[in-house]
Design a protein around this motif. Structure first.
Motif, PDB file in Angstrom:
ATOM      1  N   GLY A 189       4.857   1.592   1.036  1.00 29.40           N
ATOM      2  CA  GLY A 189       5.819   2.188  -0.140  1.00 29.40           C
ATOM      3  C   GLY A 189       6.645   3.376   0.423  1.00 29.40           C
ATOM      4  O   GLY A 189       7.665   3.621  -0.097  1.00 29.40           O
ATOM      5  N   GLU A 190       6.066   4.166   1.463  1.00 28.79           N
ATOM      6  CA  GLU A 190       6.881   5.162   2.212  1.00 28.79           C
ATOM      7  C   GLU A 190       7.667   4.627   3.110  1.00 28.79           C
ATOM      8  O   GLU A 190       8.139   5.490   4.133  1.00 28.79           O
ATOM      9  CB  GLU A 190       5.999   6.258   2.562  1.00 28.79           C
ATOM     10  N   CYS A 220       0.870  -1.262   0.143  1.00 28.28           N
ATOM     11  CA  CYS A 220       0.084  -0.045   0.120  1.00 28.28           C
ATOM     12  C   CYS A 220       1.015   1.186  -0.175  1.00 28.28           C
ATOM     13  O   CYS A 220       1.945   1.010   0.008  1.00 28.28           O
ATOM     14  CB  CYS A 220      -0.895   0.037   1.160  1.00 28.28           C
ATOM     15  N   ASP A 221       0.260   2.511  -0.013  1.00 27.83           N
ATOM     16  CA  ASP A 221       0.907   3.892  -0.160  1.00 27.83           C
ATOM     17  C   ASP A 221       1.946   3.790   1.019  1.00 27.83           C
ATOM     18  O   ASP A 221       3.138   4.235   0.818  1.00 27.83           O
ATOM     19  CB  ASP A 221       0.069   4.896  -0.189  1.00 27.83           C
ATOM     20  N   ARG A 222       1.440   3.623   2.361  1.00 25.32           N
ATOM     21  CA  ARG A 222       2.299   3.853   3.338  1.00 25.32           C
ATOM     22  C   ARG A 222       3.336   2.866   3.498  1.00 25.32           C
ATOM     23  O   ARG A 222       4.546   3.424   3.845  1.00 25.32           O
ATOM     24  CB  ARG A 222       1.313   3.771   4.699  1.00 25.32           C
ATOM     25  N   CYS A 238       0.176   1.159   7.591  1.00 26.93           N
ATOM     26  CA  CYS A 238      -0.318   0.223   6.424  1.00 26.93           C
ATOM     27  C   CYS A 238      -1.907   0.140   6.505  1.00 26.93           C
ATOM     28  O   CYS A 238      -2.466   0.245   7.507  1.00 26.93           O
ATOM     29  CB  CYS A 238       0.120  -1.300   6.494  1.00 26.93           C
ATOM     30  N   ARG A 239      -2.363   0.229   5.200  1.00 26.37           N
ATOM     31  CA  ARG A 239      -3.912   0.103   5.223  1.00 26.37           C
ATOM     32  C   ARG A 239      -4.310  -1.068   5.664  1.00 26.37           C
ATOM     33  O   ARG A 239      -5.541  -0.897   6.115  1.00 26.37           O
ATOM     34  CB  ARG A 239      -3.969   0.090   3.594  1.00 26.37           C
TER      35      ARG A 239
END
Length: 369
Positions: A97-98, A93-95, A104-105
């Motif tokens: 990935g950061e 997820c986006d988080r 996390c989603r």
């Protein structure tokens, strides 16, 4: 195979030591022989249904041990690897990935569902075949053996690292240290007040020393923990039973503290920290409140006028695969002496360990199967 586990069967009830069946690891999982597992307040609040969790359950989320078996589609790990077990995240997820996997989603279901999300199965079962909830934080390590999601696993490359007591780096110690070193990123020369001389709070004190904070104030009611906080690097200590905490901090720093970090979850303690913040001060919250509905009242005009900030922090904003090795290296260098907080108990003595920790007889319990 069969293994021994501490099973929670009812809210606020004693853990029972039982022989349970543990499955072979499935795709994306490994089986770990647990060398030691930290006892965390979070284990107890989920046993007690602060947030609903399916019982009976094997809890535990600060495990460390040796990989014994590997499921399908697992790469980068091998039988015999020494590992610390962190928390679960999806990885895509986006988080994630950061490099912020604690946001996390899918963080809540991966940690709190008590089952494999793919099919609702559990890794543990009673002798009669009835299910026992597993995969707490992706590991459920209050047992001699745990089925763990491979993404939870952090390899320990240092052969001299004390494996049996490394588990708390996967949650409590990384939350405290990460809160200071990552979430708030306190710069050298800054000031910080830490509420609570518990494992998370004392890890925050050690993290503040690593960061080079000039003033480190520990707010803690127990004299032994105030003394330990001093030894670990706190420059000042405050007994909250002695009077007004905000006034005590402002006596030390009339302009207020740059950073505050609360591990208590108690509204009066948090409000005292808000009153002690300097302009542009930042308050980080990690403590679980006594009641799920507890709320904080903030003077909006004051927050705007002084540019003060309040943030919630989960797992110290850390990426365990990089931060846990960093903490192990800091420990080896003598800069993060978390072993001074640890007292070991046999897993079979988990209920005695809980009582000892509640009395303040020890700071951090690690259970040895």
């Amino acid at each position: 195979m069969q293994t021994t586990a501490a099973v929670a069967r009812e809210p606020r009830g004693a853990f029972t030591i039982e022989t349970v069946t543990v499955e072979e690891p499935r795709a994306g999982e490994v089986r770990v022989a647990i060398a030691g597992v930290g006892l965390c307040h979070t284990d107890l609040v989920f046993r007690d249904q602060f947030v609903p969790y399916p019982l009976p359950a094997v809890l535990g989320h600060e495990g460390a041990g040796v990989i014994e078996a590997i499921g399908r589609d697992v790469t980068g790990l091998a039988v015999g690897d020494r590992v610390v077990l962190g928390f679960s995240s999806c990885g895509h997820c986006d988080r994630c990935g950061e490099h912020l996997p604690s946001y996390c989603r899918d963080f809540p279901p991966l940690k709190y569902a008590g089952v494999r999300l793919e099919d609702g199965s559990t890794a543990y079962a009673a002798p009669d075949g009835s299910a026992i909830s597993s995969h707490f934080f992706g590991q459920s390590s209050f047992a001699a053996h745990a089925i763990v999601r491979a993404r939870n696993v952090v390899k320990v490359d240092d052969p001299d690292a004390p494996l049996a007591i490394l588990g708390p780096l996967g949650c409590g110690f990384q939350t405290g240290a990460g809160g200071v070193m990552r979430s708030m990123a306190c710069p050298a020369g800054s000031s910080i007040a830490v509420v609570g001389g518990d494992p998370v709070g004392l890890a925050a004190v050690m993290g503040a020393v690593i960061q080079g904070c000039a003033t480190i104030i520990l707010v803690e009611p127990l004299a032994d923990r105030r003394r330990l906080g001093r030894e670990l690097g706190a420059t000042h200590v405050v007994d909250p039973a002695a009077g007004d905490v905000t006034a005590a901090i402002r006596d030390l720093l009339p302009g207020g503290v740059d950073f505050a970090f609360d591990t208590s979850g108690r509204v009066p303690a948090i409000e005292a920290m808000l009153g002690a913040l300097a302009p542009r001060g930042l308050l980080g919250l990690v403590g679980v409140p006594p009641n799920a509905g507890d709320t904080l009242t903030i003077n909006i005009a004051g927050m705007i006028t002084y540019g003060q900030r309040v943030i919630g922090i989960m797992e110290g904003d850390s990426d365990p695969r990089t931060f846990i090795p960093e903490l192990i290296a800091a420990h080896r260098a003598g800069r993060f002496p978390f072993d001074r907080l640890v007292r070991t108990f046999a897993l079979a003595d988990i209920n005695d360990a809980i009582a000892a920790q509640a009395r303040g007889g020890c700071v951090k319990v690690v259970l040895i199967p």
